[in-house]
Structures are given as C-alpha cells and as structure tokens.
Write an enzyme that holds these catalytic residues in place. Structure first.
Site, PDB file in Angstrom:
ATOM      1  N   HIS A 167       4.520   7.743   3.380  1.00 23.42           N
ATOM      2  CA  HIS A 167       3.343   8.054   4.184  1.00 23.42           C
ATOM      3  C   HIS A 167       3.790   8.942   5.337  1.00 23.42           C
ATOM      4  CE1 HIS A 167       0.573   4.879   2.613  1.00 23.42           C
ATOM      5  NE2 HIS A 167       1.726   4.300   2.310  1.00 23.42           N
ATOM      6  N   ASP A 192      -3.935  11.254   1.632  1.00 18.18           N
ATOM      7  CA  ASP A 192      -4.305   9.890   1.277  1.00 18.18           C
ATOM      8  C   ASP A 192      -5.819   9.790   1.409  1.00 18.18           C
ATOM      9  OD1 ASP A 192      -4.779   7.052   1.264  1.00 18.18           O
ATOM     10  OD2 ASP A 192      -2.736   6.721   1.941  1.00 18.18           O
ATOM     11  N   HIS A 235       6.315   6.150  -2.709  1.00 17.63           N
ATOM     12  CA  HIS A 235       5.637   7.169  -1.914  1.00 17.63           C
ATOM     13  C   HIS A 235       5.977   6.995  -0.442  1.00 17.63           C
ATOM     14  CE1 HIS A 235       2.862   3.736  -2.222  1.00 17.63           C
ATOM     15  NE2 HIS A 235       2.319   4.118  -1.077  1.00 17.63           N
ATOM     16  N   ASN A 270       6.476   1.531   2.111  1.00 12.69           N
ATOM     17  CA  ASN A 270       6.422   0.091   1.907  1.00 12.69           C
ATOM     18  C   ASN A 270       6.994  -0.212   0.532  1.00 12.69           C
ATOM     19  OD1 ASN A 270       4.916  -0.065   4.349  1.00 12.69           O
ATOM     20  ND2 ASN A 270       3.064   0.400   3.211  1.00 12.69           N
ATOM     21  N   GLN A 330       3.266  -2.771  -0.017  1.00 16.69           N
ATOM     22  CA  GLN A 330       3.125  -1.755  -1.065  1.00 16.69           C
ATOM     23  C   GLN A 330       1.941  -2.106  -1.948  1.00 16.69           C
ATOM     24  OE1 GLN A 330       6.544  -1.202  -3.622  1.00 16.69           O
ATOM     25  NE2 GLN A 330       5.726   0.684  -4.484  1.00 16.69           N
TER      26      GLN A 330
END
Length: 141
Positions: A103, A32, A101, A88, A95
């Site tokens: 994390h 990220d 996705h 999220n 989100q």
C-alpha cells in the site's frame, strides 16, 4: 503462476478493470478502490505470491524498484507531506487479499483518515534477550 480465483491476478491479466498507474513486465500499480487518502495505490507483482513469505527475490526486486518512481508521482500529484508504505502479511496482520501487495498511502496530516500506531515494549526485553533474538534470526538467513 497465476491463481484462478485471485482478484489481483485477474487485475494483472486485465480480466478485471482497474485504474492502472504503472505497469511493466513484472509489476502493476493501481488505485485501491477503497481509498484511505487521495491516491492510495497498490503495487503488486504480476506473478502470484500469497504474501511476502512466498515472494521470489526477482519479484521483490521488481516491486521495490518501482516504488520510488510511483511514490514520487503520487507525492507530486497529491501534494502529500509524507507517505506510508506498508504490507499486511497474514490475516492477523490485516491481509484481506492473498496476493502480495504494498500500500502506498499519501499522507497530508495526522487527521487525514489513516493511523498507524503501535505500543512500544522497551521494558519487555533485556539487551541479552535482544542479542539472543538477533542471533537466532541471523542463523536462519
């Protein structure tokens, strides 16, 4: 199906550079750019799905099958004492990119920059209400 204006689809198609950690036919994992802790990684299906509600069973299996291997590598590299794994779904849940996705956030201690804390509402639901909620959800499966 890929979504033309989706940044994660562009990353999955190698149209936008990323710090790729893992890739196979269905899954991509990359750092990220907004590192919460060292090694903060995103794991995505290459096939576009806005969120977990839209995720196919095959893509879900592929993403979640890759998570242990990626998590172990993150733990070994960062020396993390733990790992938060979260997604999220929807703006109300935080989100910010409409492509499913996960994390993977390596954790070192309680003061490492990430906090996941919620209030428990044990007194809000009786055993009967919990049984009703469970039955209603089971009926939808």
């Amino acid at each position: 199906m890929q979504k033309e204006n989706c940044i994660f689809c562009k990353i999955a198609n190698h149209q936008v550079p990323s710090y790729t950690l893992f890739e196979n036919e269905q899954v991509l994992a990359f750092l990220d750019l907004s590192q919460v802790t060292k090694g903060h990684t995103l794991v995505i299906p290459k096939q576009h799905a806005d969120n977990v509600y839209d995720l196919s069973q095959a893509d879900a299996q592929a993403v979640f099958a890759a998570v242990p291997e990626i998590s172990r590598a993150l733990q070994q590299e960062t020396g993390a004492a733990g790992m938060n794994i979260l997604s999220n779904t929807g703006k109300v849940a935080g989100q910010s990119v409409s492509h499913f996705h996960l994390h993977l956030i390596p954790r070192h201690d309680k003061h490492d920059g990430f906090g996941a804390k919620w209030e428990v509402h044990n007194d809000d639901y009786t055993a009967e209400e919990l049984a009703t909620i469970a039955e209603s959800i089971k009926n939808r499966l």
